[in-house]
Each structure stands twice: as structure tokens, then as C-alpha cells.
Design a protein around this motif. Structure first.
Motif, PDB file in Angstrom:
ATOM      1  N   SER A 192       0.798  -1.754  -0.243  1.00  0.00           N
ATOM      2  CA  SER A 192      -0.288   0.070   0.299  1.00  0.00           C
ATOM      3  C   SER A 192       0.447   1.343  -0.065  1.00  0.00           C
ATOM      4  CB  SER A 192      -0.976   0.016   1.288  1.00  0.00           C
ATOM      5  OG  SER A 192      -0.049   0.121   2.329  1.00  0.00           O
ATOM      6  N   ARG A 193       0.625   2.183   0.289  1.00  0.00           N
ATOM      7  CA  ARG A 193       0.799   3.316   0.147  1.00  0.00           C
ATOM      8  C   ARG A 193       1.338   4.115   1.597  1.00  0.00           C
ATOM      9  NH1 ARG A 193      -2.663   8.403  -3.636  1.00  0.00           N
ATOM     10  NH2 ARG A 193      -2.739   6.458  -5.284  1.00  0.00           N
ATOM     11  N   ASN A 194       0.945   2.746   2.089  1.00  0.00           N
ATOM     12  CA  ASN A 194       1.318   3.266   3.976  1.00  0.00           C
ATOM     13  C   ASN A 194       2.143   2.471   4.672  1.00  0.00           C
ATOM     14  OD1 ASN A 194       0.074   6.397   3.793  1.00  0.00           O
ATOM     15  ND2 ASN A 194      -1.663   5.263   4.450  1.00  0.00           N
ATOM     16  N   THR A 201       5.770   0.189   6.573  1.00  0.00           N
ATOM     17  CA  THR A 201       6.010   0.697   8.431  1.00  0.00           C
ATOM     18  C   THR A 201       7.642   0.676   8.248  1.00  0.00           C
ATOM     19  OG1 THR A 201       4.597   0.190   9.925  1.00  0.00           O
ATOM     20  CG2 THR A 201       6.540  -0.191  11.074  1.00  0.00           C
ATOM     21  N   SER A 255       9.649   7.794   2.340  1.00  0.00           N
ATOM     22  CA  SER A 255       8.608   8.805   2.670  1.00  0.00           C
ATOM     23  C   SER A 255       8.952   9.906   1.451  1.00  0.00           C
ATOM     24  CB  SER A 255       8.335   9.242   3.668  1.00  0.00           C
ATOM     25  OG  SER A 255       8.526   8.578   4.581  1.00  0.00           O
ATOM     26  N   PHE A 257       4.096   6.917   2.184  1.00  0.00           N
ATOM     27  CA  PHE A 257       4.246   7.538   3.477  1.00  0.00           C
ATOM     28  C   PHE A 257       5.347   6.430   4.819  1.00  0.00           C
ATOM     29  CE2 PHE A 257       3.354   8.075   7.995  1.00  0.00           C
ATOM     30  CZ  PHE A 257       4.017   8.987   8.509  1.00  0.00           C
ATOM     31  N   SER A 286       6.446   5.076   8.114  1.00  0.00           N
ATOM     32  CA  SER A 286       6.115   5.507   9.090  1.00  0.00           C
ATOM     33  C   SER A 286       8.079   4.665  10.163  1.00  0.00           C
ATOM     34  CB  SER A 286       5.012   4.550   9.521  1.00  0.00           C
ATOM     35  OG  SER A 286       4.809   3.150  10.176  1.00  0.00           O
TER      36      SER A 286
END
Length: 675
Positions: A212-214, A216, A266, A287, A289
Motif C-alpha cells: 500500500s502507500r502507507n 512501516t 517517504s 508514507f 512510518s
């Protein structure tokens, strides 16, 4: 048959401003007066802008130049010339303006193009005459037209190219022209519009990420960029993050890129498809995290004395399960010192540098900000010296000092003192300089300097430097004893002195010649010197001067004096005695010769005359004897010439006849050579 031209006139019907396409007449009228009513042939010539456009021969007063359909090219200055029987007359100029230009014709070399191609257009004004200006327009829907201007000096058509950009779907092109008239520029109508269809060589790319775009930190992330192309040749796909190229492919429809996500991943990702000058892009923001924060390195101190202990420790706020290592940074590469959170070591000056710590969790490695550690060796006692080498300075000149410490870790702060006053602070590596521009007569010592760095040992002070101030020579003068005139064979003393100047002083004596002869040189620890010159000679006559200098390296020259070497008094006497003796000897010889000649003569009158002449010569000799010579004379009488002549004239009788001549003997004694 006599005739004359009254005037020639030119006019335009219906007026001098005619619309394009309307009929127009240029009328030339010749007003002529004739003596009788006879037939006269007239030659009419009409010119436009200096070129002949109409000619006719007529016996009528008017000639008409008919233009059924006026064009813009008929605009210009018209003039009429009439000739008849060898006579000629001109009209005035009239400007005719045919307003309105013909409609231009536009053609395109392509009706269908791809993005990135060029369209070539041709615009023509068939009935117009150059010079002309052509304007081409590219018209897009919901957008301002793009215009190109092309001047033409020698032809009535022009060409232009337009680039087909991305997003140019359906395009229209047209053109118009300008021509210059007296009142300015006249514009034509717009041409027909030409339609050009634009096709895409490839479609806008698609960019997707997995999972996904997000994500860790530590997760695997994959990017895929694809497009649809009309022709595969020369197609290139590029993937960028924040303008950094991550991957690219050529002559393929898709691109893939994968990596382990970190926080630095990111940002904005861009997929770009290019072919020639055409490119299309798609953007996507990702992004990542944070899994754990960056570690922090702590140092017990950042400025450490040599051979002292240094403690380094690494930690992560709120996170302990990590693999730590402490690293020293350098331009040649990182050096890992220990795989631990804590490092203790005894340092030396070579340990100066930047240190960081690294922490690793799930394959993600993060590095702390660097910490600068400076290790200091103590400074050695500085030495203070004069830059020129000699511990002396000329009065009024600047003095430059240098303070130097052989040992000590830079930067070192040097402090200069003059007496007890601080004059300057300088921070440098191993030395510092100080320029004292205010040197006085009393500045003979008192300079020192301090050196210190960040070592805890403190300040080191140099020895006191005493500096000698050299006073330059001022006002040299030369005198002599005796002054002005010196007798031959006697001694002379020359005195050279200065008004002020530091000792020792170098004195030099010169005699002015073509080569400036050096006569004497001496170094004195005094402000004067005497040069004794023995036994002066006539050749020593001349001009003398002296020059003085000292360690200030400035030669000071005295004013010149003139010395004349003359003869001594006894030498003058000897010369005078010799001259007088020579004169006396010459006189005696002359007298003896004369008397001998007279003795042989006959007659008493001649004897008396000889006696009188001898007496006069003897008298003259006696009156000229010098004062400093010995002159001896015998017996005889002295009588002036006048009385002797008188007695000779008056003497008569036997006494005069029997008179005898007396002779004077002259002796010259030998001169004493010692006198």
C-alpha cells in the motif's frame, strides 16, 4: 506655330483612396496655350513609385490610365510627364492608397500528427508585393493562440513550423499578413483555418505500490509503472523519488522496483514515460512510518586533554532492543570501534574526530548525529622574534613580530604585549604575527607573547624580547683644516660629522670626478670622524664630500667643499729669484755686446753717445734689481737721458773730444739653493 505648357496636372477618380477590387482611373491633364489652332501631338507617361505603368500619344488634353480592379499593389506615388515638340512638363506627385489586402491562403503539410511531431505551414498573399509580414497562429481549445511573426523582403509567401505538444488534441491554424503604407501598417484578412488532428504516441502511465502507500520501516515495498504505446521504439520509463532516479527501462511497457522501506523512503514518487521531446508523468505519495527513532550518542566531554579517559554511550529513547555499535567517521571510511552501547578509551591527539553510534532493528539501521571530539596536547613555551631576523627596527618604520609554539593542538590563541598592555589577540594553528606601526625612541624592549589552547594546563608565556631602535642618519656635513687653500706638501684634515644617528656609523670620503673616487672609508662608534691626508699635491685640488650611513641603510650625503692646493712661500721666492737672475744675466750680455761695438767706432760725438747710452743702460739695470736677490755693481756715474743728451749737444772743444768712456762691471753671485 508657337505653344507653351501652362501646367500638367494628375488626379484620381473616384478619389485617391480606393477600396481593394474597385475600379480606378489615373487622369493626366496637359494645359497648353497655342498661337494658332493647329494639331499638337502629346506624349503622356504615367509612373508609379518611379516605374512606368502607362504611356500614350494623343492630341487631346487628357490621358486616362484605367485600372478596372484595383489591388493593394496599386498603392503608391503617381506622376505624369508630357512631351510635345521637344518641350516637356511634369505634374506634381499624388499618393494613391488602395485600402484592403487580398485574403491569404494557408496550407499544412500534414492533417494528422503525433505528439512531439512538427507541422509545417505555408501562407501566401498572391496579389501582394513584398516587403510583407506574415503571422502564423496555432489555436487550441480554451487556450490563447500561439503566434509566430515571419518578415519577408523578397517574396509574397512564407513558411513556419509548429511543435505538437502533449495535450494538443485538435488544433487549428490560420495566418494573416501586413504591408507597410505611408500612414503605418495595413493588415489583411485572416486566412482559412486549417484543422490538424493530434494522436498520442503513448498514454499517460499508471503507477501502483504494493502492499500500500502507507508502510512501516522494515516492510518490503514494490512499485510498478506501465503505459500503452502506439510504437515501442525509443520508449523510456523512469521512476523517481524527490527528483532522484531509482530505476529506468527502455523499449518496454512497464517498470518494477522494490526495496526495504525506511523512513527516508517517504515522499513523492514520479513515473515518467518519454519519447523524443514528449513526456507524460504520474505522481504518487508514499508514507513510511517510523519503526524506532534515531539513536543518540553521548560523550563525557567534547574537549579532552591528551591521555585522559573519554566515555561514549549510545541509547534510543523508549527502545532498548537494538544492536548498537560505536563508529568513528573519516573521509577514508567509517571505523567501527565497538559493538556495544558504551565505549571507554584513553585518548591522544590522533583520536580527534567525529563519532556516531548505529542501531539496528529488523534490518533497519539508523545512525545518530555525529559528535565532535577534540583531543588537546598542551602548548609549549612560545618564542617571540622579529620576522626580519634582527632584533632591531628603524625609527619610524613598522616592526613585525612572530610568536610561535612548537607543540600544542590548534587552534592556539596568541596574545601580544607591549610592556604591560595587550596589543593584539590572534587565533591560529601554530604561530601568529603582530605589526607595531608606532615605534618611538624609547621602544627598546618590553615585547612578549602568551599562547594557550583548550588544554587545561593554561597559558605559556615567552621571554621578553628587547628590540633596538635604530635612528637614521640626519644632516651630514664636511669641513677641512686648513679650509679652502692648502700649500703643496702640507697635510690636510677632513672632518665628517652627522647631526644624529645610531652608532656605529660608516663614513666615506669622496672626490668628485667622472667616476666618483672613494678616498677613505671608516666605521666609527661616534657621530664624527677625521681623515688626515698627508702631503697634499697640486692634483689634489678639487671638490670633496662625505657620505654617512648606519644600519638604517640610508646614505646621507654632505654638501661639497672645494680645496685648492697652492705653492708654498719659499717656492714662490725661489721662482722669483730664478726669473730675476735670468733677466739680469741677459741684460749684462747685451750691455757687453753693445759696448764692444761702440769702442770700434770713430769720432768723439759717437764716443759721448756711447758713454751716455752705457750710463742709461747701467742706470736701468740698477733700478730693476729684485729685493730678495743679491745684486752687486762697480764704479761709474748714473745720469738721466735728458740731461746727458743736453750736455752732449752743448759740449765743444778739446775736453769733450779727449773724454774717455768708463765701463761698469756687473757680477751675479750664486744663489743659495736652500733659500
Amino acid at each position: 506655330q508657337v505653344f507653351t505648357f501652362n501646367r500638367v496636372e494628375i488626379r484620381v477618380q473616384p478619389s485617391d483612396k480606393v477600396k481593394n477590387g474597385a475600379p480606378m482611373s489615373i487622369i493626366c491633364h496637359a494645359d497648353i496655350s497655342k498661337s494658332t489652332d493647329f494639331q499638337l501631338k502629346r506624349n503622356f507617361t504615367i509612373t508609379k513609385d518611379g516605374k512606368v505603368v502607362f504611356m500614350t500619344v494623343s492630341d487631346k488634353e487628357d490621358a486616362r490610365y484605367e485600372i478596372p480592379v484595383a489591388k493593394s499593389s496599386d498603392t503608391g506615388d503617381y506622376e505624369c510627364t508630357v512631351k510635345a515638340e521637344g518641350k516637356m512638363s511634369f505634374s506634381n506627385l499624388i499618393y494613391v492608397w488602395v485600402s484592403g489586402m487580398t485574403k491569404p491562403i494557408l496550407t499544412a503539410d500534414k492533417k494528422e500528427v503525433l505528439e512531439g511531431d512538427f507541422v509545417k505551414l505555408r501562407c501566401e498573399l498572391p496579389e501582394e508585393v513584398p516587403p510583407l509580414e506574415f503571422f502564423f497562429r496555432k489555436i487550441k481549445t480554451n487556450s490563447a493562440a500561439i503566434e509566430k511573426r515571419v518578415p519577408e523582403q523578397n517574396q509574397n509567401f512564407s513558411e513556419a513550423e509548429f511543435y505538437i505538444e502533449e495535450g494538443d488534441n485538435i488544433l487549428q491554424f490560420d495566418c494573416f499578413g501586413n504591408r507597410q503604407i505611408k500612414s503605418g501598417w495595413e493588415r489583411s484578412q485572416h486566412s482559412n483555418k486549417t484543422l490538424v488532428t493530434v494522436k498520442e504516441p503513448f498514454i499517460k502511465p499508471t503507477l501502483i505500490t504494493r502492499p500500500s502507500r502507507n508502510v512501516t520501516e522494515g516492510d518490503q515495498i514494490e512499485f510498478e509503472c506501465s503505459t500503452v504505446v502506439a510504437q515501442m521504439r525509443d520508449i523510456e520509463i523512469i521512476l523517481q523519488r524527490n527528483k532522484t532516479i531509482l530505476n529506468s527501462v527502455r523499449d518496454k511497457k512497464f517498470l518494477k522496483y522494490s526495496t526495504v522501506a525506511t523512513q527516508e523512503d517517504s515522499g513523492e514518487y514520479l513515473c515518467k514515460v518519454e519519447k523524443g521531446a514528449v513526456s507524460k508523468t504520474t505522481n504518487l505519495n508514499v508514507f513510511v512510518s517510523e519503526l524506532f527513532p534515531k539513536p543518540t550518542l553521548f560523550a563525557s566531554m567534547t574537549k579532552v586533554d591528551e591521555n585522559k579517559e573519554l566515555n561514549l554511550s549510545c541509547s534510543i529513547n523508549g527502545f532498548r532492543r537494538a544492536n548498537f555499535s560505536i563508529v568513528r567517521k573519516s573521509t577514508s571510511g567509517d571505523t567501527q570501534l565497538k559493538n556495544s552501547r558504551v565505549l571507554t578509551m584513553k585518548v591522544n591527539v590522533n583520536d580527534t574526530g567525529s563519532y556516531t553510534c548505529k542501531a539496528e532493528v529488523k534490518g533497519i539501521v539508523k545512525e545518530s548525529k555525529p559528535v565532535r571530539i577534540n583531543v588537546y596536547a598542551p602548548v609549549s613555551k612560545p618564542t617571540l622574534s622579529v620576522v626580519s631576523g634582527s632584533p632591531e627596527v628603524v625609527l619610524g618604520k613598522p616592526l613585525q613580530l612572530i610568536c610561535h609554539s612548537v607543540m600544542g593542538t590548534p587552534p592556539i590563541t596568541f596574545t601580544f604585549y607591549k610592556g604591560d598592555k595587550i596589543k593584539k589577540n590572534v587565533t591560529n594553528d601554530t604561530y601568529a604575527t603582530f605589526l607595531d606601526e608606532n615605534i618611538g625612541l624609547n621602544d627598546n624592549g618590553g615585547y612578549k607573547c602568551d599562547a594557550r589552547n583548550s588544554h587545561s594546563s593554561g597559558v605559556k608565556t615567552s621571554n621578553i624580547l628587547n628590540v633596538t631602535v635604530i635612528v637614521p642618519i640626519r644632516d651630514a656635513s664636511l669641513g677641512s683644516v686648513p679650509y679652502g687653500e692648502v700649500e703643496v706638501g702640507s697635510d690636510a684634515a677632513f672632518l665628517c660629522s652627522v647631526k644624529e644617528g645610531s652608532w656605529p656609523i660608516d663614513f666615506k670620503f669622496f672626490k668628485k670626478t667622472d667616476d666618483e673616487v672613494l678616498l677613505h672609508a671608516v666605521r666609527e662608534y661616534s657621530d664624527r670622524t677625521i681623515w688626515h691626508k698627508k702631503t697634499m699635491k697640486r692634483k689634489d685640488t678639487g671638490t670633496y664630500y662625505c657620505m654617512a650611513s648606519n644600519r638604517a641603510s640610508v646614505d646621507v650625503k654632505s654638501r661639497p667643499i672645494t680645496i685648492s692646493v697652492i705653492l708654498a712661500a719659499w717656492q714662490k721666492g725661489v721662482i722669483a729669484a730664478f726669473v730675476l737672475t735670468a733677466m739680469a744675466g741677459a741684460g749684462a750680455v747685451a750691455l757687453w755686446w753693445f759696448l764692444c761695438k761702440k769702442k770700434k767706432a770713430n769720432g768723439p760725438s759717437m764716443e759721448m753717445s756711447g758713454s751716455a747710452l752705457a750710463s742709461n743702460l747701467t742706470s736701468e739695470k740698477l733700478t730693476r734689481q729684485p729685493s730678495d736677490g743679491n745684486y752687486y755693481s762697480g764704479s761709474g756715474y748714473i745720469e738721466d737721458n735728458e740731461n746727458h743728451v743736453k750736455s752732449t749737444d752743448e759740449s765743444k772743444g778739446p775736453d769733450l773730444e779727449s773724454a774717455e768712456v768708463d765701463y761698469t762691471e756687473v757680477e751675479v753671485s750664486t744663489l743659495d739653493p736652500h733659500r
